[in-house]
Design an enzyme around this catalytic site. Structure first.
Site, mmCIF file in Angstrom:
data_model
loop_
_atom_site.group_PDB
_atom_site.id
_atom_site.type_symbol
_atom_site.label_atom_id
_atom_site.label_comp_id
_atom_site.label_asym_id
_atom_site.label_seq_id
_atom_site.Cartn_x
_atom_site.Cartn_y
_atom_site.Cartn_z
ATOM 1 N N GLN A 169 -8.435 14.813 0.871
ATOM 2 C CA GLN A 169 -7.139 14.367 1.494
ATOM 3 C C GLN A 169 -5.912 14.863 0.564
ATOM 4 O OE1 GLN A 169 -6.586 9.989 1.531
ATOM 5 N NE2 GLN A 169 -4.685 10.160 2.471
ATOM 6 N N HIS A 176 0.909 -1.306 -0.099
ATOM 7 C CA HIS A 176 0.100 0.064 0.043
ATOM 8 C C HIS A 176 0.838 1.208 0.029
ATOM 9 C CE1 HIS A 176 -3.196 2.901 0.821
ATOM 10 N NE2 HIS A 176 -2.531 3.239 1.780
ATOM 11 N N GLU A 218 -10.962 1.968 2.766
ATOM 12 C CA GLU A 218 -9.483 1.419 3.144
ATOM 13 C C GLU A 218 -9.835 0.230 3.848
ATOM 14 O OE1 GLU A 218 -7.099 4.543 4.861
ATOM 15 O OE2 GLU A 218 -6.648 5.142 3.024
ATOM 16 N N ARG A 229 4.072 10.348 -5.605
ATOM 17 C CA ARG A 229 5.336 10.982 -5.322
ATOM 18 C C ARG A 229 6.404 10.565 -6.440
ATOM 19 N NH1 ARG A 229 4.677 9.958 -0.048
ATOM 20 N NH2 ARG A 229 6.038 8.298 -0.336
HETATM 21 MN MN MN Z 1 -6.223 4.325 6.995
#
Ligand code: MN
Length: 433
Positions: A263, A149, A222, A158
């Protein structure tokens, strides 16, 4: 450890998550008929239950029969709306309660099996009860412990050549989340709103980014597993990896709903905030570490060598299959074993500075992604940031999660013909308010 040949007089389907070897604890409201029969306020109250097959064993009713008398503890802990007081009795007592229930349900034991009157009082059909949040959660911490992950996210946002940040293999990265918005499976929630950048293509004025307010267009799940702290520490004390399991009562499935567009704009430099704290969903049954004992497995070799306080001995990962369904379509098959940092290391790291922990604290694994693209634990990864939409059974496609979609996580270990499961955590997304 429970023997695999152990059987209950309650018929349990071989595909059930709740054989006699499991016996997880939860909090439930009694069925409607039971509530209607009772005028007294206390008979309607939430209470502690244990899952067995398609049934819930009502410990508040069961204690009246005196089956726990020999264990000498305050059985009022079963008349509570959370497991916290029960957990606070300590593992010696809670394990003994579980062992006593196992004995009571064992196929050759006539105690309850042949007592129809009591049986009717203490066993409810699981489909008739309402499951509630199992613990009062004081603090919630979310880790980031799956290497795949972290690599996926680092590659996307990135640099694929340097996907992991320099600290990642030296410490279990985590952040403090919010406990107030953790809900039990079956609780629907509204799509969150917030600040985000205008979608690419529409530029702001000059060099300043174009910031807008609106509902998230990148709602995600998630796939996580969380453990519940079962023993407190004092401020200043630390838990070693060697003793960490004493401090873990049990595990639940955890869906850390996330809004990716919110986010990616807000997270610099302090990490996730409003993109994560609007809702997290957990499964209602707390599966004890005792029940998960058969599924211990070694984790990945940790290289470079970790600092001494993170070293550990023995097998600290667990082989638990994790399935994710979006509506009726299976979209991911992962496993709890794909964690680089195990729970003992997470707890040792969390307390190494003297941070105290309390009963009912919840610590989530972080998104669990396996090595295969079919085992990734979020839409972000499964669709590679929306560039590869996934197709559902009904022919529709998803980049992220739509309004009125339901997301379900199921988890179970299987060994020697015995399946120990968590049931499921399910949540539905309602349109933004
Ligand atoms: Mn989480």
């Amino acid at each position: 450890m429970e023997k695999s040949n152990l059987k209950s007089w309650i018929p349990v389907d071989k595909n059930s998550d709740f054989p006699i070897q499991n016996l997880p604890f939860g909090i439930f409201s009694p069925p409607k008929e039971v509530i209607e029969k009772h005028d007294k306020e206390k008979d309607r109250l939430p209470r502690v239950g244990v899952a067995i097959g398609d049934w819930v064993l009502d410990l508040l009713e069961l204690k009246k029969t005196g089956v726990f008398n020999a264990l000498k503890f305050d059985t009022n802990v079963f008349a509570k709306s959370s497991l916290n007081d029960f957990i606070a009795l300590g593992k010696k007592t809670t394990s003994a309660v579980r062992a006593r229930i196992s004995k009571l349900l064992e196929e050759r034991n006539p105690e309850l099996r042949d007592d129809e009157k009591t049986r009717k009082k203490v066993l409810h059909k699981m489909s008739d009860v309402q499951m509630l949040l199992p613990v009062e959660i004081g603090d919630y911490t979310d880790f980031y412990s799956s290497e795949q992950h972290a690599i996926n996210v680092g590659s996307m946002f990135r640099d694929p050549a340097n996907a992991l940040l320099p600290n990642w293999k030296h410490l279990p990265v985590g952040y403090h989340g919010r406990a107030s918005s953790i809900v039990v499976s079956g609780t629907d929630f509204h799509r969150p709103k917030g600040q985000m950048l205008q979608a690419a293509g529409s530029s702001g004025s000059g060099n300043s980014p174009s910031v807008i307010f609106g509902h998230t267009k990148q709602l995600d799940f998630e796939l996580e597993v969380a453990f519940i702290v079962g023993k407190e520490t004092k401020l200043g004390d630390s838990v070693s990896t060697k003793n960490a399991e004493e401090y873990i009562f049990g595990l639940v499935l955890f869906n850390d709903w996330s809004a990716r567009d919110i986010q990616s704009w807000e997270y610099v430099p302090l990490g996730p905030f409003l993109a994560k704290n609007f809702c997290s969903s957990i499964s209602p049954w707390v599966v004890t570490l005792d029940a998960l004992e058969p599924f211990r497995i070694a984790g990945a070799k940790q290289e470079p060598k970790v600092l001494p306080y993170l070293e550990f001995e023995g097998e600290k990962n667990y082989d638990i299959n994790l399935d994710v369904l979006l509506n009726d379509s299976v979209i991911s098959k992962s496993n709890f074993k794909y964690l680089y940092w195990n729970m003992c290391q997470q707890l040792a790291h969390h307390t190494v500075n003297g941070c105290n922990i309390r009963i009912g604290d919840m610590m989530a694994s972080g998104t669990i992604s396996g090595p295969e693209p079919t085992s990734f634990g979020s839409m972000l990864e499964l669709t590679w940031r929306g560039t590869k939409p996934i197709k559902l059974f009904d022919g529709t496609e998803r980049k992220f999660i739509n309004d009125n979609d339901s997301l379900t996580i199921r988890g179970y270990g299987e060994k020697d013909g015995i399946r120990i499961g968590f049931g499921e955590v399910k949540g539905k997304v309602l349109p933004a308010k």
